[in-house]
Design a protein around this motif. Structure first.
Motif, PDB file in Angstrom:
ATOM      1  N   HIS A 232       0.831  -1.212   0.000  1.00 57.46           N
ATOM      2  CA  HIS A 232       0.000   0.000   0.000  1.00 57.46           C
ATOM      3  C   HIS A 232       0.862   1.257   0.000  1.00 57.46           C
ATOM      4  O   HIS A 232       0.543   2.249  -0.675  1.00 57.46           O
ATOM      5  N   GLU A 233       1.966   1.227   0.779  1.00 57.75           N
ATOM      6  CA  GLU A 233       2.813   2.404   0.899  1.00 57.75           C
ATOM      7  C   GLU A 233       3.773   2.569  -0.262  1.00 57.75           C
ATOM      8  O   GLU A 233       4.330   3.638  -0.448  1.00 57.75           O
ATOM      9  N   THR A 234       3.997   1.494  -1.009  1.00 56.11           N
ATOM     10  CA  THR A 234       5.008   1.541  -2.067  1.00 56.11           C
ATOM     11  C   THR A 234       4.409   1.663  -3.467  1.00 56.11           C
ATOM     12  O   THR A 234       5.007   2.289  -4.350  1.00 56.11           O
ATOM     13  N   LYS A 235       3.237   1.043  -3.689  1.00 52.67           N
ATOM     14  CA  LYS A 235       2.678   1.026  -5.049  1.00 52.67           C
ATOM     15  C   LYS A 235       2.369   2.436  -5.554  1.00 52.67           C
ATOM     16  O   LYS A 235       2.635   2.757  -6.718  1.00 52.67           O
ATOM     17  N   ASN A 236       1.785   3.238  -4.675  1.00 58.51           N
ATOM     18  CA  ASN A 236       1.440   4.587  -5.128  1.00 58.51           C
ATOM     19  C   ASN A 236       2.660   5.409  -5.535  1.00 58.51           C
ATOM     20  O   ASN A 236       2.678   6.005  -6.625  1.00 58.51           O
ATOM     21  N   PRO A 237       3.739   5.456  -4.712  1.00 54.78           N
ATOM     22  CA  PRO A 237       4.939   6.191  -5.166  1.00 54.78           C
ATOM     23  C   PRO A 237       5.533   5.622  -6.442  1.00 54.78           C
ATOM     24  O   PRO A 237       5.976   6.383  -7.320  1.00 54.78           O
ATOM     25  N   LEU A 238       5.531   4.293  -6.564  1.00 56.45           N
ATOM     26  CA  LEU A 238       6.056   3.705  -7.802  1.00 56.45           C
ATOM     27  C   LEU A 238       5.211   4.097  -9.002  1.00 56.45           C
ATOM     28  O   LEU A 238       5.732   4.368 -10.096  1.00 56.45           O
ATOM     29  N   GLY A 239       3.889   4.128  -8.796  1.00 58.62           N
ATOM     30  CA  GLY A 239       3.008   4.549  -9.900  1.00 58.62           C
ATOM     31  C   GLY A 239       3.250   5.990 -10.281  1.00 58.62           C
ATOM     32  O   GLY A 239       3.237   6.341 -11.476  1.00 58.62           O
ATOM     33  N   ILE A 240       3.469   6.850  -9.278  1.00 58.34           N
ATOM     34  CA  ILE A 240       3.733   8.268  -9.573  1.00 58.34           C
ATOM     35  C   ILE A 240       5.044   8.415 -10.331  1.00 58.34           C
ATOM     36  O   ILE A 240       5.123   9.163 -11.322  1.00 58.34           O
TER      37      ILE A 240
ATOM     38  N   LYS B  39      10.851  -3.594 -12.366  1.00 58.13           N
ATOM     39  CA  LYS B  39      11.475  -4.655 -11.580  1.00 58.13           C
ATOM     40  C   LYS B  39      11.032  -4.581 -10.116  1.00 58.13           C
ATOM     41  O   LYS B  39      10.738  -5.608  -9.490  1.00 58.13           O
ATOM     42  N   ALA B  40      10.982  -3.370  -9.597  1.00 59.20           N
ATOM     43  CA  ALA B  40      10.565  -3.212  -8.204  1.00 59.20           C
ATOM     44  C   ALA B  40       9.130  -3.670  -8.013  1.00 59.20           C
ATOM     45  O   ALA B  40       8.792  -4.341  -7.027  1.00 59.20           O
ATOM     46  N   SER B  41       8.248  -3.326  -8.955  1.00 57.01           N
ATOM     47  CA  SER B  41       6.851  -3.746  -8.861  1.00 57.01           C
ATOM     48  C   SER B  41       6.732  -5.265  -8.959  1.00 57.01           C
ATOM     49  O   SER B  41       5.942  -5.894  -8.239  1.00 57.01           O
TER      50      SER B  41
ATOM     51  N   GLY C 210       5.384  -7.796  -6.087  1.00 61.30           N
ATOM     52  CA  GLY C 210       4.301  -8.760  -6.318  1.00 61.30           C
ATOM     53  C   GLY C 210       4.703 -10.169  -5.928  1.00 61.30           C
ATOM     54  O   GLY C 210       3.910 -10.909  -5.313  1.00 61.30           O
ATOM     55  N   ASN C 211       5.952 -10.560  -6.243  1.00 58.87           N
ATOM     56  CA  ASN C 211       6.426 -11.894  -5.849  1.00 58.87           C
ATOM     57  C   ASN C 211       6.507 -12.029  -4.333  1.00 58.87           C
ATOM     58  O   ASN C 211       6.161 -13.072  -3.766  1.00 58.87           O
ATOM     59  N   PHE C 212       6.953 -10.965  -3.676  1.00 58.49           N
ATOM     60  CA  PHE C 212       7.029 -11.009  -2.228  1.00 58.49           C
ATOM     61  C   PHE C 212       5.640 -11.160  -1.616  1.00 58.49           C
ATOM     62  O   PHE C 212       5.436 -11.917  -0.662  1.00 58.49           O
ATOM     63  N   MET C 213       4.676 -10.466  -2.160  1.00 55.69           N
ATOM     64  CA  MET C 213       3.307 -10.564  -1.649  1.00 55.69           C
ATOM     65  C   MET C 213       2.741 -11.964  -1.890  1.00 55.69           C
ATOM     66  O   MET C 213       2.040 -12.519  -1.047  1.00 55.69           O
TER      67      MET C 213
ATOM     68  N   HIS D 241      15.336 -13.408  -8.281  1.00 55.20           N
ATOM     69  CA  HIS D 241      15.028 -12.808  -6.991  1.00 55.20           C
ATOM     70  C   HIS D 241      14.939 -13.848  -5.873  1.00 55.20           C
ATOM     71  O   HIS D 241      14.801 -13.495  -4.700  1.00 55.20           O
ATOM     72  N   GLY D 242      14.959 -15.168  -6.216  1.00 54.53           N
ATOM     73  CA  GLY D 242      15.011 -16.209  -5.205  1.00 54.53           C
ATOM     74  C   GLY D 242      13.708 -16.500  -4.505  1.00 54.53           C
ATOM     75  O   GLY D 242      13.702 -17.112  -3.444  1.00 54.53           O
ATOM     76  N   LEU D 243      12.569 -16.079  -5.082  1.00 53.89           N
ATOM     77  CA  LEU D 243      11.277 -16.347  -4.467  1.00 53.89           C
ATOM     78  C   LEU D 243      10.425 -17.319  -5.282  1.00 53.89           C
ATOM     79  O   LEU D 243       9.429 -17.825  -4.780  1.00 53.89           O
ATOM     80  N   GLY D 244      10.821 -17.571  -6.524  1.00 53.16           N
ATOM     81  CA  GLY D 244      10.009 -18.419  -7.398  1.00 53.16           C
ATOM     82  C   GLY D 244       9.810 -19.818  -6.840  1.00 53.16           C
ATOM     83  O   GLY D 244       8.679 -20.285  -6.674  1.00 53.16           O
TER      84      GLY D 244
END
Length: 435
Positions: free
Chosen positions: A229-237, A268-270, A274-277, A393-396
């Motif tokens: 929630h705190e990161t998606k909006n800044p990334l979108g901006i 990449k950050a997005s 998403g993978n972390f979530m 990223h080691g999460l797959g």
């Protein structure tokens, strides 16, 4: 849950030791019983020998003894008894024979015994009557001159019926079997209780660990949701501003290239967010019959262009089968495994999807002929943030393992460096189609 069988080594070895000790005790008791039976048999034979010796001594008169008469009397005495034969062997030949004596029992010794499966034979010299110490005692003795055999001391052979007892049918075993069975049951019962106690302690520890892990994952999921929630909006901006600036025609080419880098890093950050979530989210699978062959062919068709671009052949060797699974989650697993195989494979190689039987369950394998996984990395390949690729990223695979375990399945990796890797999902329950 599979437990290390070494945890049960002490109770199992203790039980084996007790059972062996019980067996040694039974063997020792049987040997003692056999020895006592032999002593009893020998005592009866000696009593019979003494009785027959007294009969012969009472009828003998030294060298003038009527052995034929003695033979007749002995035949009537042993008739109907357990004595099979009586033989008196003198210095110059056989003096008395009642019954049939096997020739192999004849011996040069004057005293001894032989035990066979159905025969007990003992022999000893005939004992003369008591010799008076003086003339007065001789005149008063009723056996004066009887049974002295001054020049020849005959040897008497006695044969008796003696059936060797079978251990399992003997009186000893009939008496000891209930004791042995009770002791064995007690040993097994104590061992079972011991192992059950160990198993309960292990399960209690695993349940406690699972509760802690679940609580940690729940907290991680909440943290991930807040982070998103705190990161998606800044990334979108940032992405929107970069796209607006890139759309202008008056910016230098160098700035335009830097804007491209900025947008790539935002993507990449997005993606990593998403993978972390996905990893942190605890989702319970909705199980239903799934045609695994159709799903595999569908995923292979979707990923076909990517494999063609890499020059890698993708084959789905799955027969028509239905399994219990969450179709969406299983699709995610297949996509992750196939993309990993594609990234590890060189042009001209093949990736296969294979479904096989494992007893009553199924196992699904994804096999490639790629570069393989380093041996030192293989034990940790399913842990978060462990990757064999510099760009991964080691999460797959961590997400794949989470989904597989949520279904109650197991996943394992087998890899040979330079020859390829096989990912195997086992414990899949087949389902009957209800059409």
């Amino acid at each position: 849950m599979k437990h290390d069988t070494r945890l049960y080594r002490i109770p199992l070895m203790t039980a084996m030791g007790l059972i062996m000790a019980l067996g040694v005790w039974i063997l020792w008791s049987w040997q003692g019983y056999s020895e006592r039976s032999m002593d009893w048999r020998r005592q009866r034979a000696q009593d019979s020998f003494a009785t027959l010796n007294a009969v012969i001594a009472s009828m003998s008169n030294g060298e003038l003894t009527d052995w034929k008469q003695i033979e007749t009397v002995l035949s009537s005495v042993i008739r109907g008894s357990r004595t099979l034969f009586v033989v008196v062997q003198g210095r110059h030949g056989r003096l008395v024979q009642t019954g049939t004596m096997p020739e192999f029992l004849m011996t040069n010794s004057t005293r001894g015994e032989i035990q066979t499966d159905d025969l007990f034979v003992m022999w000893s010299p005939l004992q003369p009557s008591h010799i008076p110490a003086n003339w007065t005692e001789a005149l008063e003795s009723i056996n004066l001159g009887l049974g002295l055999w001054p020049r020849s001391n005959p040897v008497m052979y006695l044969g008796f019926r003696s059936s060797t007892e079978n251990f399992t049918s003997s009186w000893f075993w009939q008496r000891q079997a209930p004791i042995f069975a009770s002791a064995l049951v007690c040993i097994l019962a104590v061992t079972a209780v011991w192992i059950t106690g160990i198993r309960r302690r292990i399960l209690a520890g695993e349940l406690a660990s699972e509760r802690i892990r679940s609580a940690h994952l729940e907290e991680l999921g909440l943290a991930a949701a807040g982070l998103a929630h705190e990161t998606k909006n800044p990334l979108g901006i940032i992405m929107g501003m970069a796209q607006q600036i890139e759309a202008r025609h008056d910016i230098p080419a160098e700035s335009r290239a830097m804007l491209g880098y900025i947008m790539d890093e935002v993507d990449k950050a997005s993606s990593r967010l998403g993978n972390f979530m996905n990893f942190a989210r605890q989702r319970k699978p909705s199980l239903a019959p799934v045609r695994i062959d159709r799903l595999c062919h569908e995923v292979a068709h979707i990923l076909g262009p990517d494999f063609e671009a890499g020059g890698v052949e993708l084959l789905s060797q799955v027969k028509a089968t239905s399994i219990y699974a969450d179709e969406v989650m299983l699709r995610q697993v297949l996509v992750n495994l196939l993309l990993n195989s594609l990234h590890a494979s060189a042009a001209g190689t093949t990736v296969r999807i294979v479904l096989g039987r494992q007893g009553r369950r199924m196992e699904l394998c994804v096999e490639d002929q790629g570069r393989g996984i380093p041996a030192e990395l293989l034990p940790d390949i399913f842990k978060p943030y462990v990757s064999g690729s510099a760009t991964g990223h080691g999460l797959g695979l961590a997400i794949v393992k989470r989904v597989v375990e949520a279904h109650g399945w197991k996943i394992s990796a087998r890899s040979i460096r330079g020859q390829g890797t096989t990912m195997t999902i086992s414990g899949i329950k087949p389902a009957r189609e209800t059409s």
